[in-house]
Design a protein around this motif. Structure first.
Motif, mmCIF file in Angstrom:
data_model
loop_
_atom_site.group_PDB
_atom_site.id
_atom_site.type_symbol
_atom_site.label_atom_id
_atom_site.label_comp_id
_atom_site.label_asym_id
_atom_site.label_seq_id
_atom_site.Cartn_x
_atom_site.Cartn_y
_atom_site.Cartn_z
ATOM 1 N N PHE A 9 19.049 -31.149 -50.995
ATOM 2 C CA PHE A 9 18.309 -31.747 -49.885
ATOM 3 C C PHE A 9 17.841 -30.704 -48.884
ATOM 4 O O PHE A 9 18.004 -30.867 -47.676
ATOM 5 C CB PHE A 9 19.146 -32.822 -49.178
ATOM 6 C CG PHE A 9 19.349 -34.045 -50.020
ATOM 7 C CD1 PHE A 9 18.429 -35.073 -50.001
ATOM 8 C CD2 PHE A 9 20.459 -34.156 -50.831
ATOM 9 C CE1 PHE A 9 18.620 -36.188 -50.786
ATOM 10 C CE2 PHE A 9 20.656 -35.270 -51.619
ATOM 11 C CZ PHE A 9 19.738 -36.293 -51.594
ATOM 12 N N THR A 10 17.259 -29.618 -49.373
ATOM 13 C CA THR A 10 16.735 -28.593 -48.475
ATOM 14 C C THR A 10 15.288 -28.850 -48.098
ATOM 15 O O THR A 10 14.796 -28.275 -47.140
ATOM 16 C CB THR A 10 16.836 -27.199 -49.127
ATOM 17 O OG1 THR A 10 16.165 -27.223 -50.379
ATOM 18 C CG2 THR A 10 18.289 -26.803 -49.315
ATOM 19 N N ARG A 11 14.599 -29.701 -48.834
ATOM 20 C CA ARG A 11 13.210 -30.037 -48.523
ATOM 21 C C ARG A 11 13.070 -31.548 -48.372
ATOM 22 O O ARG A 11 13.740 -32.308 -49.052
ATOM 23 C CB ARG A 11 12.270 -29.552 -49.627
ATOM 24 C CG ARG A 11 12.201 -28.057 -49.724
ATOM 25 C CD ARG A 11 11.155 -27.652 -50.736
ATOM 26 N NE ARG A 11 11.117 -26.222 -50.832
ATOM 27 C CZ ARG A 11 10.125 -25.492 -50.366
ATOM 28 N NH1 ARG A 11 9.103 -26.065 -49.809
ATOM 29 N NH2 ARG A 11 10.161 -24.186 -50.472
ATOM 30 N N PHE A 12 12.182 -31.932 -47.472
ATOM 31 C CA PHE A 12 11.930 -33.349 -47.241
ATOM 32 C C PHE A 12 10.868 -33.844 -48.218
ATOM 33 O O PHE A 12 9.865 -33.178 -48.445
ATOM 34 C CB PHE A 12 11.461 -33.587 -45.810
ATOM 35 C CG PHE A 12 12.515 -33.295 -44.786
ATOM 36 C CD1 PHE A 12 13.587 -34.144 -44.626
ATOM 37 C CD2 PHE A 12 12.434 -32.171 -43.988
ATOM 38 C CE1 PHE A 12 14.564 -33.885 -43.682
ATOM 39 C CE2 PHE A 12 13.397 -31.898 -43.039
ATOM 40 C CZ PHE A 12 14.459 -32.763 -42.884
ATOM 41 N N VAL A 13 11.089 -35.033 -48.768
ATOM 42 C CA VAL A 13 10.163 -35.603 -49.736
ATOM 43 C C VAL A 13 9.239 -36.622 -49.070
ATOM 44 O O VAL A 13 8.096 -36.794 -49.484
ATOM 45 C CB VAL A 13 10.949 -36.265 -50.894
ATOM 46 C CG1 VAL A 13 10.030 -36.951 -51.868
ATOM 47 C CG2 VAL A 13 11.792 -35.237 -51.603
ATOM 48 N N ALA A 14 9.720 -37.283 -48.036
ATOM 49 C CA ALA A 14 8.995 -38.397 -47.437
ATOM 50 C C ALA A 14 7.563 -38.058 -47.006
ATOM 51 O O ALA A 14 6.661 -38.865 -47.249
ATOM 52 C CB ALA A 14 9.787 -38.966 -46.269
ATOM 53 N N PRO A 15 7.295 -36.904 -46.366
ATOM 54 C CA PRO A 15 5.907 -36.652 -45.975
ATOM 55 C C PRO A 15 4.949 -36.572 -47.162
ATOM 56 O O PRO A 15 3.797 -36.980 -47.064
ATOM 57 C CB PRO A 15 5.960 -35.312 -45.247
ATOM 58 C CG PRO A 15 7.350 -35.212 -44.747
ATOM 59 C CD PRO A 15 8.192 -35.893 -45.787
ATOM 60 N N SER A 16 5.430 -36.082 -48.299
ATOM 61 C CA SER A 16 4.529 -35.939 -49.444
ATOM 62 C C SER A 16 4.306 -37.257 -50.173
ATOM 63 O O SER A 16 3.265 -37.435 -50.799
ATOM 64 C CB SER A 16 5.070 -34.886 -50.411
ATOM 65 O OG SER A 16 6.338 -35.268 -50.891
ATOM 66 N N GLN A 92 13.389 -17.667 -33.218
ATOM 67 C CA GLN A 92 14.211 -17.026 -32.199
ATOM 68 C C GLN A 92 15.307 -16.176 -32.813
ATOM 69 O O GLN A 92 16.098 -15.586 -32.100
ATOM 70 C CB GLN A 92 14.826 -18.073 -31.277
ATOM 71 C CG GLN A 92 13.807 -18.707 -30.377
ATOM 72 C CD GLN A 92 14.460 -19.648 -29.376
ATOM 73 O OE1 GLN A 92 15.641 -19.932 -29.448
ATOM 74 N NE2 GLN A 92 13.674 -20.132 -28.445
ATOM 75 N N GLY A 93 15.373 -16.130 -34.120
ATOM 76 C CA GLY A 93 16.330 -15.260 -34.784
ATOM 77 C C GLY A 93 17.600 -15.946 -35.214
ATOM 78 O O GLY A 93 18.521 -15.294 -35.679
ATOM 79 N N GLY A 94 17.686 -17.255 -35.094
ATOM 80 C CA GLY A 94 18.876 -17.978 -35.504
ATOM 81 C C GLY A 94 18.737 -18.501 -36.920
ATOM 82 O O GLY A 94 17.718 -18.330 -37.575
ATOM 83 N N THR A 95 19.783 -19.110 -37.404
ATOM 84 C CA THR A 95 19.769 -19.736 -38.723
ATOM 85 C C THR A 95 19.635 -21.232 -38.515
ATOM 86 O O THR A 95 20.502 -21.842 -37.889
ATOM 87 C CB THR A 95 21.072 -19.436 -39.481
ATOM 88 O OG1 THR A 95 21.235 -18.028 -39.543
ATOM 89 C CG2 THR A 95 21.034 -20.020 -40.870
ATOM 90 N N PRO A 96 18.575 -21.842 -39.018
ATOM 91 C CA PRO A 96 18.396 -23.275 -38.796
ATOM 92 C C PRO A 96 19.454 -24.087 -39.529
ATOM 93 O O PRO A 96 19.989 -23.648 -40.538
ATOM 94 C CB PRO A 96 16.996 -23.550 -39.350
ATOM 95 C CG PRO A 96 16.687 -22.425 -40.247
ATOM 96 C CD PRO A 96 17.484 -21.258 -39.768
ATOM 97 N N PRO A 97 19.781 -25.271 -39.015
ATOM 98 C CA PRO A 97 20.736 -26.130 -39.695
ATOM 99 C C PRO A 97 20.240 -26.468 -41.093
ATOM 100 O O PRO A 97 19.057 -26.684 -41.314
ATOM 101 C CB PRO A 97 20.782 -27.389 -38.823
ATOM 102 C CG PRO A 97 20.226 -26.979 -37.512
ATOM 103 C CD PRO A 97 19.298 -25.844 -37.773
ATOM 104 N N GLY A 98 21.128 -26.501 -42.050
ATOM 105 C CA GLY A 98 20.768 -26.824 -43.414
ATOM 106 C C GLY A 98 20.346 -25.630 -44.232
ATOM 107 O O GLY A 98 20.102 -25.743 -45.425
#
Length: 151
Positions: A9-16, A92-98
């Motif tokens: 679940f690293t990519r969202f499917v709903a928009p596509s 900003q140089g952080g690691t995004p959630p997920g």
């Protein structure tokens, strides 16, 4: 299509697939409308048939189409908000959630500027000093203001 089988679940499917779902909902509502019109005329009541054909049917279709559109738009807006937030954290140089984390990391990492403070948030700045409030004037005696002169 390969995003449907992404078990991390690293990519969202709903928009596509929101466009495809909306088209399918439109087709289903069109078929439902035709079914109700045919059923209304098959009841051998022409007034009911005309009423369903011109008033009730289009009203129901428009309401359901609006609800489906609002639901899909809110879903896509929420997903885009999450994507944009993750992008801002990454910029900003952080690691995004997920994001895929190494074995040592167990959560989001703050921007690089936080690391200069030993992994802590920067110390808050001292509030601006304002002049001390003035004490009310003290009156001699019991601490009460003098009584007004008698008349």
């Amino acid at each position: 299509m390969k995003n449907l089988f992404d078990f991390s679940f690293t990519r969202f499917v709903a928009p596509s697939i929101a466009r495809i779902v909306y088209i399918l909902i439109m087709i289903a509502l069109g078929v439902m409308y035709l079914f109700f019109v045919i059923s209304a005329f098959a009841s051998r009541n022409p007034v009911l048939g005309v009423l369903v054909l011109l008033v009730i049917g289009p009203l129901i279709v428009i309401i359901y189409l609006a609800l489906a559109r609002i639901g899909l738009e809110s879903l896509v807006a929420g997903i885009r908000t999450a994507e944009n937030t993750a992008e801002l954290i990454r910029m900003q140089g952080g690691t995004p959630p997920g994001a895929h984390l190494g074995p040592q990391q167990h959560g989001p990492v703050g921007p690089q500027s936080w690391e200069t403070h030993g992994g802590q948030y920067p110390a808050p700045q001292q509030p601006q000093q304002y002049p001390a409030p003035q004490q009310p004037q003290q009156y001699p005696g019991s601490g009460q203001p003098p009584a007004p002169p008698a008349q």
